[in-house]
Design an enzyme around this catalytic site. Sequence first.
Site, PDB file in Angstrom:
ATOM      1  N   TYR A 150      69.318  24.849  15.742  1.00 27.59           N
ATOM      2  CA  TYR A 150      68.089  25.222  15.033  1.00 27.59           C
ATOM      3  C   TYR A 150      67.883  24.221  13.912  1.00 27.59           C
ATOM      4  O   TYR A 150      68.794  23.993  13.107  1.00 27.59           O
ATOM      5  CB  TYR A 150      68.238  26.645  14.468  1.00 27.59           C
ATOM      6  CG  TYR A 150      67.113  27.081  13.552  1.00 27.59           C
ATOM      7  CD1 TYR A 150      65.871  27.423  14.069  1.00 27.59           C
ATOM      8  CD2 TYR A 150      67.312  27.180  12.177  1.00 27.59           C
ATOM      9  CE1 TYR A 150      64.839  27.842  13.233  1.00 27.59           C
ATOM     10  CE2 TYR A 150      66.296  27.597  11.335  1.00 27.59           C
ATOM     11  CZ  TYR A 150      65.065  27.926  11.863  1.00 27.59           C
ATOM     12  OH  TYR A 150      64.063  28.340  11.027  1.00 27.59           O
ATOM     13  N   ASP A 245      71.715  16.750  11.555  1.00 29.80           N
ATOM     14  CA  ASP A 245      71.183  17.846  10.734  1.00 29.80           C
ATOM     15  C   ASP A 245      72.385  18.500  10.055  1.00 29.80           C
ATOM     16  O   ASP A 245      73.094  19.298  10.654  1.00 29.80           O
ATOM     17  CB  ASP A 245      70.424  18.844  11.614  1.00 29.80           C
ATOM     18  CG  ASP A 245      69.928  20.043  10.811  1.00 29.80           C
ATOM     19  OD1 ASP A 245      70.328  20.184   9.640  1.00 29.80           O
ATOM     20  OD2 ASP A 245      69.153  20.841  11.375  1.00 29.80           O
ATOM     21  N   LYS A 278      70.812  23.457   1.482  1.00 22.43           N
ATOM     22  CA  LYS A 278      71.747  24.524   1.094  1.00 22.43           C
ATOM     23  C   LYS A 278      72.662  24.129  -0.070  1.00 22.43           C
ATOM     24  O   LYS A 278      72.255  24.247  -1.211  1.00 22.43           O
ATOM     25  CB  LYS A 278      72.528  24.991   2.306  1.00 22.43           C
ATOM     26  CG  LYS A 278      71.548  25.552   3.377  1.00 22.43           C
ATOM     27  CD  LYS A 278      72.231  26.342   4.433  1.00 22.43           C
ATOM     28  CE  LYS A 278      71.313  26.707   5.576  1.00 22.43           C
ATOM     29  NZ  LYS A 278      70.667  27.988   5.472  1.00 22.43           N
TER      30      LYS A 278
HETATM   31  N1  HOZ Z   1      67.839  30.179   8.512  1.00 19.41           N
HETATM   32  C1  HOZ Z   1      68.788  31.257   8.342  1.00 19.41           C
HETATM   33  C2  HOZ Z   1      69.365  31.634   9.649  1.00 19.41           C
HETATM   34  N2  HOZ Z   1      70.163  30.623  10.227  1.00 19.41           N
HETATM   35  C3  HOZ Z   1      68.191  32.462   7.679  1.00 19.41           C
HETATM   36  C4  HOZ Z   1      67.889  32.218   6.273  1.00 19.41           C
HETATM   37  C5  HOZ Z   1      67.556  33.475   5.468  1.00 19.41           C
HETATM   38  O1  HOZ Z   1      67.133  34.473   6.031  1.00 19.41           O
HETATM   39  O2  HOZ Z   1      67.729  33.437   4.271  1.00 19.41           O
END
Ligand code: HOZ
Length: 438
Positions: A150, A245, A278
């Site tokens: 993803y 990524d 992050k």
């Molecule tokens: N993109 C996250 C899942 N892999 C979720 C991020 C969130 O809900 O804070």
Amino acid sequence: MEPNIKSATSRNDALFERAKKLIPGGVNSPVRAFKAVGGTPRFIQRAQGAYFWDADGQRYIDYIGSWGPMILGHGHPAVLEAVQKAVLEGFSYGAPTEREVEMAEEIVKLVPSIEMVRLVSSGTEATMSVIRLARGATGRNKIIKFEGCYHGHSDALLVKAGSGLATFGSPTSAGVPPEVVQHTLVLEYNHIAQIEEAFALHGKDIACLMIEPIAGNMNFVRASVPFIKRCRELCTEYGALLVFDEVMTGFRVALGGAQSVYAKHIPGFKPDMTALGKVIGGGMPMAAFGGSRAVMENLAPIGGVYQAGTLSGNPVATACGLATLREIQKPGFYEALAERTRNLVSGLTQAANQAGVPFCGDSEGGMFGFFLLESLPQNYGQVMKTDSPAFNRFFHAMLDSGVYYAPALYEAGFVSAAHTDEDIAATVDAAARFFKSC
Ligand code: HOZ
């Protein structure tokens, strides 16, 4: 460990009902809605160290850490001090600051493949911008991604596998026109013959190959060393850019990210471009992308690839990110984090094995994953074989014991420097109770 935490408690329920009236699904990011595991999402009120507390005052050992950023745990004193000072100086200027330069210097120092970097506000922005830059720099349109990886929610990357190598993917989301993903080729993770065939068919048209080197969006699946080596060789041979990524893995699995882990096995290994997020924001909205000077100089205002953002390099976010980056460079930081994370995974594995429950797990640095399977999956198809009702029972049993794992089996977990041996032991005890009851 606080015992007897109820599965759904009144204030969480009430907030969820209120939220659902005004926010689609009651949440601002789908996985938070507990749709996969069922039940009421916990509305978090505050956090400190390795814990957070929900709207009913129940405490949880937090293994999502805001989905990765909170590598120091919540409310680290040095980070708090830096943010408090920055807030008093102003929230946002829309003009350059010294901290952005410091941030760029830190990133370039810590990630040797990055010669130039641009700061943005989210991982989605970083990966989306890398794709545009790769296309602009190479003059090619096609991109390769892998099933189960993803890369944020931009249109070109919301795509599932097509029916064969000669065909391109189809959109996974309503609202994405098929024409937008017609240049996105989706291949199987860890499948060397497929990338060879794809390059043989389309190599001269491929702008970049983008990969999560340790995929954290199908739980935790590593790309094999031979697979990454072949990706590198093919990109070099055909003049495509290899894009890592590392939004999730950057500064999380090691100080130099997953690329430094692969460089131990592949001499001289470097991706061409990297997306970060992050941890570099330490919990504030910040991400980045970077790579070689030659490619990065295609970006506006030097080159013709446009990219911009009002909150890019935000002064509060850079203060938070810089303070975080300084803490993680202290001697022994990653060794201690990795050991604690390994202890968690081995403790859970032992507890399951003793109860005869199929279980396997893996970790790197402060990131981990586990499956209720006999052996570690290598690709998305194998991950899909996980028994999701069993995971959901495990998730709720742990939640009831005050342990908060990601509310979906496709997500990785995160340990912070604030987690103690006692937290790990309490987590393993809670899991052992569950496994014995299976
Ligand atoms: N993109 C996250 C899942 N892999 C979720 C991020 C969130 O809900 O804070």
